[in-house]
Design a protein around this motif. Structure first.
Motif: not given
Length: 214
Positions: A84, A99-100, A103, A113, A115, A154, A157
């Motif tokens: 994250k 969105r990046h 949260e 969520g 990304t 995400r 990953d």
């Protein structure tokens, strides 16, 4: 009777050595169906498990010339684990979209969520391209076609890259260079493709190779 010698694990030495002899060394495949064994070291003496032994110079790396390539051969690299913190840090510097980096706002987006930025995903692809095994004698890249970001990346990953040779042709203007087109698939731990593209690269020909057209 002389008691059997035992190791520090309590296992008889003869038993442990017998188990280790049956452990198969991992190997990497080349385009000709040959396998080059990797250097290995024990991970757990009790279980006799082995893992590849990496070195700073990557002694096991195979650098293939243009003449050694065949259509359909595959190279792989990874995994690359994404945190994250890395997603937010990259986005703040290069792609500061909510969105990046946030949260709470990311939870309200269509992705539901946090990304990674698409440029971040592409940067990871470039990084893994340099770690592909078997490795090619790459001189330079010519570009990418049909680039698609098919699934979001995400936090948490783990990404793997697979590259498959699609086309081979000698360069007309540079007889000691070859042109290679490849299909690239970047996938997460669920085997979902997150990036795909067609790359075109120049690969060196062998110095002693016949430079007439193949």
């Amino acid at each position: 009777m002389i008691p059997a010698e035992r190791t520090s694990t309590g296992m008889p030495e003869a038993t442990r050595m017998s188990q280790l002899r049956h452990v198969t060394k991992p190997a990497i495949a080349t385009n000709r169906g040959q396998f080059y064994p990797l250097r290995c070291r024990p991970l757990n003496r009790r279980a006799g498990v082995v893992l590849p032994l990496a070195s700073s110079t990557e002694a096991s790396m195979t650098n293939l010339y243009f003449e050694e390539l065949q259509i359909g051969i595959r190279s792989a690299a990874g995994p690359y684990s994404l945190s994250k913190e890395e997603i937010i840090r990259f986005a703040k510097q290069y792609d500061p979209i909510p969105r990046h980096i946030d949260e709470e706002l990311a939870a309200q987006s269509v992705f539901g969520g946090l990304t990674a930025s698409g440029s971040h995903t592409f940067a990871i692809y470039i990084l893994l391209s340099g770690q592909l095994q078997p490795h090619f004698q790459v001189l330079m890249g010519l570009g990418w076609d049909e680039l698609k970001l098919t699934n979001p990346v995400r936090p948490g990953d783990a990404l793997d890259l697979e590259m498959t040779v699609l086309e081979l042709r000698p360069s007309k203007s540079k007889p000691d260079w070859g042109i290679v087109r490849n299909k690239n698939l970047l996938r997460n731990q669920k085997h979902e493709t997150v990036l795909e593209c067609i790359s075109t690269i120049f690969v060196a020909r062998r110095p002693d190779a016949n430079v007439s057209p193949r």
